[in-house]
Design an enzyme around this catalytic site. Sequence first.
Site, PDB file in Angstrom:
ATOM      1  N   CYS A 159       0.983  -1.106   0.019  1.00 62.77           N
ATOM      2  CA  CYS A 159       0.048  -0.012   0.045  1.00 62.77           C
ATOM      3  C   CYS A 159       0.882   1.170   0.102  1.00 62.77           C
ATOM      4  O   CYS A 159       2.096   1.090   0.100  1.00 62.77           O
ATOM      5  CB  CYS A 159      -0.828   0.101   1.342  1.00 62.77           C
ATOM      6  SG  CYS A 159       0.137   0.164   2.786  1.00 62.77           S
ATOM      7  N   SER A 185       1.867  -5.075   3.287  1.00 58.41           N
ATOM      8  CA  SER A 185       3.428  -4.973   3.480  1.00 58.41           C
ATOM      9  C   SER A 185       4.365  -6.031   2.760  1.00 58.41           C
ATOM     10  O   SER A 185       5.392  -6.369   3.177  1.00 58.41           O
ATOM     11  CB  SER A 185       3.707  -5.217   4.790  1.00 58.41           C
ATOM     12  OG  SER A 185       3.173  -6.228   5.454  1.00 58.41           O
ATOM     13  N   SER A 241       1.495  -9.942  10.786  1.00 60.89           N
ATOM     14  CA  SER A 241       0.817  -8.873   9.974  1.00 60.89           C
ATOM     15  C   SER A 241      -0.809  -8.823  10.184  1.00 60.89           C
ATOM     16  O   SER A 241      -1.361  -9.689   9.566  1.00 60.89           O
ATOM     17  CB  SER A 241       1.304  -8.975   8.486  1.00 60.89           C
ATOM     18  OG  SER A 241       0.438  -8.230   7.560  1.00 60.89           O
ATOM     19  N   SER A 242      -1.185  -7.801  10.606  1.00 59.06           N
ATOM     20  CA  SER A 242      -2.463  -7.901  11.123  1.00 59.06           C
ATOM     21  C   SER A 242      -3.466  -8.135   9.792  1.00 59.06           C
ATOM     22  O   SER A 242      -4.635  -8.950   9.786  1.00 59.06           O
ATOM     23  CB  SER A 242      -3.051  -6.711  11.818  1.00 59.06           C
ATOM     24  OG  SER A 242      -4.408  -6.524  12.010  1.00 59.06           O
ATOM     25  N   CYS A 265      -8.015   1.604   6.619  1.00 53.88           N
ATOM     26  CA  CYS A 265      -7.476   2.201   5.551  1.00 53.88           C
ATOM     27  C   CYS A 265      -7.960   1.618   3.929  1.00 53.88           C
ATOM     28  O   CYS A 265      -8.321   0.390   4.038  1.00 53.88           O
ATOM     29  CB  CYS A 265      -5.718   1.825   5.464  1.00 53.88           C
ATOM     30  SG  CYS A 265      -5.094   0.738   4.421  1.00 53.88           S
ATOM     31  N   HIS A 307      -1.039  -4.772  19.457  1.00 54.95           N
ATOM     32  CA  HIS A 307      -0.282  -4.319  18.075  1.00 54.95           C
ATOM     33  C   HIS A 307       0.204  -2.968  18.338  1.00 54.95           C
ATOM     34  O   HIS A 307      -0.472  -2.172  19.091  1.00 54.95           O
ATOM     35  CB  HIS A 307      -1.694  -4.232  17.108  1.00 54.95           C
ATOM     36  CG  HIS A 307      -1.378  -4.229  15.564  1.00 54.95           C
ATOM     37  ND1 HIS A 307      -0.917  -3.070  15.275  1.00 54.95           N
ATOM     38  CD2 HIS A 307      -1.124  -5.152  14.792  1.00 54.95           C
ATOM     39  CE1 HIS A 307      -0.660  -2.995  14.037  1.00 54.95           C
ATOM     40  NE2 HIS A 307      -0.661  -4.375  13.531  1.00 54.95           N
ATOM     41  N   GLU A 336       0.433  -0.418  16.335  1.00 53.40           N
ATOM     42  CA  GLU A 336      -0.605   0.777  16.204  1.00 53.40           C
ATOM     43  C   GLU A 336      -1.412   0.928  17.062  1.00 53.40           C
ATOM     44  O   GLU A 336      -1.828   2.300  17.391  1.00 53.40           O
ATOM     45  CB  GLU A 336      -1.478   0.363  14.870  1.00 53.40           C
ATOM     46  CG  GLU A 336      -2.168   1.715  14.479  1.00 53.40           C
ATOM     47  CD  GLU A 336      -2.877   1.128  13.146  1.00 53.40           C
ATOM     48  OE1 GLU A 336      -4.157   1.810  12.934  1.00 53.40           O
ATOM     49  OE2 GLU A 336      -2.546   0.347  12.341  1.00 53.40           O
ATOM     50  N   CYS A 345       2.575   5.730   8.777  1.00 50.82           N
ATOM     51  CA  CYS A 345       1.544   6.239   7.643  1.00 50.82           C
ATOM     52  C   CYS A 345       0.527   7.249   8.005  1.00 50.82           C
ATOM     53  O   CYS A 345      -0.016   7.169   9.079  1.00 50.82           O
ATOM     54  CB  CYS A 345       0.872   4.838   7.511  1.00 50.82           C
ATOM     55  SG  CYS A 345      -0.573   4.884   6.050  1.00 50.82           S
ATOM     56  N   HIS A 401       3.918   1.973  11.806  1.00 45.06           N
ATOM     57  CA  HIS A 401       2.569   1.594  12.428  1.00 45.06           C
ATOM     58  C   HIS A 401       2.227   2.976  13.761  1.00 45.06           C
ATOM     59  O   HIS A 401       1.197   2.921  14.387  1.00 45.06           O
ATOM     60  CB  HIS A 401       2.838   0.387  13.398  1.00 45.06           C
ATOM     61  CG  HIS A 401       2.994  -0.830  12.696  1.00 45.06           C
ATOM     62  ND1 HIS A 401       4.349  -1.292  12.408  1.00 45.06           N
ATOM     63  CD2 HIS A 401       2.088  -1.574  11.757  1.00 45.06           C
ATOM     64  CE1 HIS A 401       4.317  -2.281  11.458  1.00 45.06           C
ATOM     65  NE2 HIS A 401       3.088  -2.445  11.157  1.00 45.06           N
TER      66      HIS A 401
END
Length: 338
Positions: free
Chosen positions: A21, A276, A231-232, A203, A133, A135, A105, A83
């Site tokens: 992304c 990612s 990776s979520s 997102c 996480h 983020e 991001c 994140h």
Amino acid sequence: MGCMTASPGRRVLLAAPRGYCAGVDRAVIAVEKALEQYGAPVYVRHEIVHNKYVVQTLEKKGAVFVERTEEVPPGNIVMFSAHGVAPTVHEEARQGRLATIDATCPLVTKVHKEAIRYANEDYDILLIGHEGHEEVIGTSGEAPDHIQLVDGPGDVEKVEVRDPSKVVWLSQTTLSVDETMETVDALKTKFPGLVSPPSDDICYATQNRQLAVKQMGAEADLVIVVGSRNSSNSKRLVEVAKLAGARDAYLVDFASEIDEAWLEGVTTVGVTSGASVPEVLVEEVLAWLAERGFEDVEIVKAAEESITFSLPKELRRDLREEATALVAERGGAGPAGA
């Protein structure tokens, strides 16, 4: 993509969009540019993005990944991952006499700003996301006295707020759209006055990749998601594939992790990748499948993506000089290993 003849009826459904992304692309390029401009080492707090291949590739170029800001020697450069981080981490860097590059991001930054705004207006903020996480930790750190985590619909029952007329929900950007809305619906049932953020927090890339998997899942016997275990958004793609009707779905970092037994009785394989994941890893999976008779590749297109983000503004400055000046101003040892 392989030397064997395609077997009748065997095909691959290849999701579009997939992979990088805009936020990931920006973060990875930022590390590469920093190494090019300032030389190694450039320290990165946590993995710049959640992908094993990307991290290993950047390490070979001179990036040093650390879990804590305190691990970076004074007078060095540290980059914050895509994140995002809490304000306390920025303060740790200042105290540690470090020059910083913020590769958060922009879509995560948007959620941070929403959290600050609603906290300033004295709202209770219900942050939908996964405990632990990076983020979530970063967003929560913007207003720890106002934010409580809601980790799925099962958490709703235990949520308590000060004033039901002043409560808002925000979310981690990489969640399953459907599960998030299920959580929101449950929260609205409990708090009818629940306020929604001014724009969707999940997102665009996460939504688009999930939409493509939904479209292919109904037709695919097997879906292979290329992505790392931490990776979520990649893990969510596996869940979405199964819910969409795929008989099986698996997450792999590399083609070598695919088990040939998964292909038993399979005629249609869906392939996608998390936000990612570099395209080279998808190409290796397609080549692996082609060698086993799955040469017919059909694109499943869910959306067009043209969003790009500018690189962090800190890359326009001489950060080595700034880092040295910080040490000189505040005293202490200079950069180690620089």
